[in-house]
Design an enzyme around this catalytic site. Structure first.
Site, PDB file in Angstrom:
ATOM      1  CG  ASP A   1      -0.130  -0.091   2.537  1.00  0.00           C
ATOM      2  OD1 ASP A   1       0.753  -0.961   2.645  1.00  0.00           O
ATOM      3  OD2 ASP A   1      -0.393   0.712   3.462  1.00  0.00           O
TER       4      ASP A   1
ATOM      5  CE  LYS B   1       2.162  -3.281   8.743  1.00  0.00           C
ATOM      6  NZ  LYS B   1       1.958  -3.372   7.301  1.00  0.00           N
TER       7      LYS B   1
ATOM      8  CE  LYS C   1      -0.932   0.566   6.631  1.00  0.00           C
ATOM      9  NZ  LYS C   1       0.382   0.556   6.008  1.00  0.00           N
TER      10      LYS C   1
ATOM     11  CE  LYS D   1      -1.254   4.321   2.177  1.00  0.00           C
ATOM     12  NZ  LYS D   1      -0.067   3.945   2.901  1.00  0.00           N
TER      13      LYS D   1
ATOM     14  CB  SER E   1       1.253  -6.966   8.147  1.00  0.00           C
ATOM     15  OG  SER E   1       0.779  -6.033   7.186  1.00  0.00           O
TER      16      SER E   1
ATOM     17  CD  GLU F   1       1.717   0.146  10.009  1.00  0.00           C
ATOM     18  OE1 GLU F   1       0.892   0.422   9.113  1.00  0.00           O
ATOM     19  OE2 GLU F   1       2.910  -0.073   9.775  1.00  0.00           O
TER      20      GLU F   1
ATOM     21  NE  ARG G   1       9.577   0.889  -0.008  1.00  0.00           N
ATOM     22  CZ  ARG G   1       9.910   1.861   0.867  1.00  0.00           C
ATOM     23  NH1 ARG G   1      10.909   2.689   0.607  1.00  0.00           N
ATOM     24  NH2 ARG G   1       9.267   1.980   2.016  1.00  0.00           N
TER      25      ARG G   1
ATOM     26  N   GLY H   1       6.071  -5.170   4.377  1.00  0.00           N
ATOM     27  CA  GLY H   1       6.109  -4.497   3.082  1.00  0.00           C
ATOM     28  C   GLY H   1       7.455  -4.794   2.433  1.00  0.00           C
ATOM     29  NE  ARG H   2      10.411  -0.539   4.508  1.00  0.00           N
ATOM     30  CZ  ARG H   2      10.723   0.344   5.455  1.00  0.00           C
ATOM     31  NH1 ARG H   2      11.769   1.128   5.286  1.00  0.00           N
ATOM     32  NH2 ARG H   2      10.018   0.447   6.558  1.00  0.00           N
TER      33      ARG H   2
HETATM   34  C1  5MM Z   1       4.056  -0.585   2.255  1.00  0.00           C
HETATM   35  O1  5MM Z   1       4.282   0.648   2.927  1.00  0.00           O
HETATM   36  C2  5MM Z   1       3.175   1.159   3.656  1.00  0.00           C
HETATM   37  C3  5MM Z   1       2.764   2.507   3.183  1.00  0.00           C
HETATM   38  O2  5MM Z   1       3.728   3.485   3.504  1.00  0.00           O
HETATM   39  P1  5MM Z   1       3.464   5.050   3.138  1.00  0.00           P
HETATM   40  O3  5MM Z   1       2.088   5.399   3.562  1.00  0.00           O
HETATM   41  O4  5MM Z   1       4.518   5.734   3.950  1.00  0.00           O
HETATM   42  O5  5MM Z   1       3.671   5.195   1.690  1.00  0.00           O
HETATM   43  C4  5MM Z   1       3.525   1.159   5.159  1.00  0.00           C
HETATM   44  O6  5MM Z   1       2.474   1.640   5.956  1.00  0.00           O
HETATM   45  C5  5MM Z   1       3.799  -0.236   5.533  1.00  0.00           C
HETATM   46  O7  5MM Z   1       2.616  -0.998   5.443  1.00  0.00           O
HETATM   47  C6  5MM Z   1       4.335  -0.369   6.922  1.00  0.00           C
HETATM   48  O8  5MM Z   1       5.258   0.640   7.234  1.00  0.00           O
HETATM   49  C7  5MM Z   1       5.031  -1.704   7.017  1.00  0.00           C
HETATM   50  O9  5MM Z   1       5.947  -1.826   5.942  1.00  0.00           O
HETATM   51  P2  5MM Z   1       7.403  -2.333   6.236  1.00  0.00           P
HETATM   52  O10 5MM Z   1       8.164  -2.130   4.963  1.00  0.00           O
HETATM   53  O11 5MM Z   1       7.908  -1.516   7.377  1.00  0.00           O
HETATM   54  O12 5MM Z   1       7.204  -3.810   6.598  1.00  0.00           O
END
Ligand code: 5MM
Length: 339
Positions: free
Chosen positions: A24, A219, A136, A97, A289, A177, A33, A291-292
């Site tokens: 998201d 989260k 989220k 999101k 959950s 979260e 990214r 992302g990176r």
């Molecule tokens: C995937 O990144 C999500 C959205 O980030 P932005 O709103 O800053 O663009 C972010 O909320 C993400 O879901 C969480 O930070 C967890 O991601 P990570 O990479 O920390 O697992």
């Protein structure tokens, strides 16, 4: 509010051996990214990358849901199928999101408040019609000199709880979260104290707002040393501190806890999840959950050859399987080599 559906969708998101794929990223974040792998940030590229991930064969084996950005929820892949159709065919719940991002908190230097409550009821109704079954909202808490303040913690907890109540009113499972950032030189104890205060405030506010905990998911960020800390805690110390903190502050009725990766390496994030689940049974499933930590290898493989999506899909399927095992306490480093 259909409590039975909320509870059953929340439980499905944290079913044994399954976790959530976070894709998201807002447009400015996905721009970073994509830039890291020299890909232009166009709608076409964002669509193709995310359709590649969601079309990974067998993804539903270890991924229960995926969190999308507004643009993605409305998109169709190049083959004409909507992203929601792709997910439904995989048995993956669509998530969305709904926050409008973390903005400077007035009067509080270096602290943030997440915005997005205005008009949220209408947006949730529209998202439900588009197929979203969970949502989220991310709050950002920074550790530094004299921060976080209780003003920041409480303002964010209040917004998270109001968002969660609105989600449930509209039959959407809320993921709350509150991310404690890993940035900085703080140690494990500092992170423990801030995480505990943040979670206690969040669940007090959720109680005030009447959120049904059995139909909600946390989260969480792990209790971990800051990225600049000179003496960083090891895997077992992080796992013990994190579960102790959760046991102190998170009600047992909650449907589940999923972790964000927060800048950890992809294997590091898996090892931490495994180390926690190896410590025993807890009142809630502990899953992921990321992302990176789920996407890093897949993004590089996709950028290297977008016309050959199978390589990226193999990378994602592998990390999903590793984390699915860690969510069940069955991961070992040797499983990485089987790839
Ligand atoms: C995937 O990144 C999500 C959205 O980030 P932005 O709103 O800053 O663009 C972010 O909320 C993400 O879901 C969480 O930070 C967890 O991601 P990570 O990479 O920390 O697992």
């Amino acid at each position: 509010m259909d409590i039975a559906t909320l509870v059953s969708n929340a439980q499905a998101l944290v079913a044994p051996g399954k976790g959530i794929l976070a894709i998201d990223e807002s447009t400015p974040t996905i721009a970073k990214r994509l830039a890291s792998v020299n890909v232009e940030n166009t709608e076409h590229n964002r669509r193709d990358y995310r359709a590649t991930l969601l079309s990974t064969p067998g993804l539903g084996e270890h991924i229960s849901g995926a969190i999308l950005y507004d643009e993605t929820l409305r998109q169709s892949a190049a083959d004409g199928r909507s992203m929601v159709e792709i997910m439904q065919a995989q048995g993956i719940l669509p998530g969305i999101k709904v926050d409008a991002g973390a903005k400077p908190l007035a009067g509080h230097e270096d602290e943030k408040i997440t915005e997005g409550l205005d008009g949220l009821r209408d947006r949730l109704q529209a998202y439900h019609q588009l197929g979203a079954r969970f949502a989220k909202w991310r709050a950002v808490i920074t550790i530094g000199d004299g921060i976080p303040t209780s003003a920041c913690i409480e303002a964010n907890a209040h917004a998270l709880a109001r968002y969660a109540a609105l989600c449930q009113e509209n039959d959407i499972v809320p993921i709350v979260e509150p991310e404690i950032l890993m940035d900085g030189g703080h140690d494990l104890d500092d992170c423990f104290d801030v995480t505990e205060a943040t979670l206690r405030s969040l669940f007090a506010q959720m109680y005030e707002q009447g959120v049904v905990l059995e139909g909600a998911i946390l989260k969480a960020s792990m209790v971990i040393s800051g990225s600049e800390c000179e003496d960083r805690a090891d895997r077992v110390e992080v796992a013990q501190a994190t579960v102790t903190c959760l046991l102190n502050a998170v009600p047992a009725a909650l449907a589940g806890v999923v972790f964000l990766s927060g800048g950890q390496g992809d294997v590091e994030a898996t090892e931490h999840l495994q180390a926690m689940n190896a410590l025993g049974d807890f009142p809630w499933p502990l899953s992921f959950s990321y992302g990176r930590a789920l996407q890093q290898a897949a993004l590089k493989a996709w950028a290297a050859d977008p016309a050959n999506p199978q390589q990226a899909q193999k990378k994602l399927a592998h990390r999903a399987r590793m984390n699915g095992m860690a969510a069940s306490g069955q991961y070992a480093a040797s499983h990485e080599q089987a790839h």
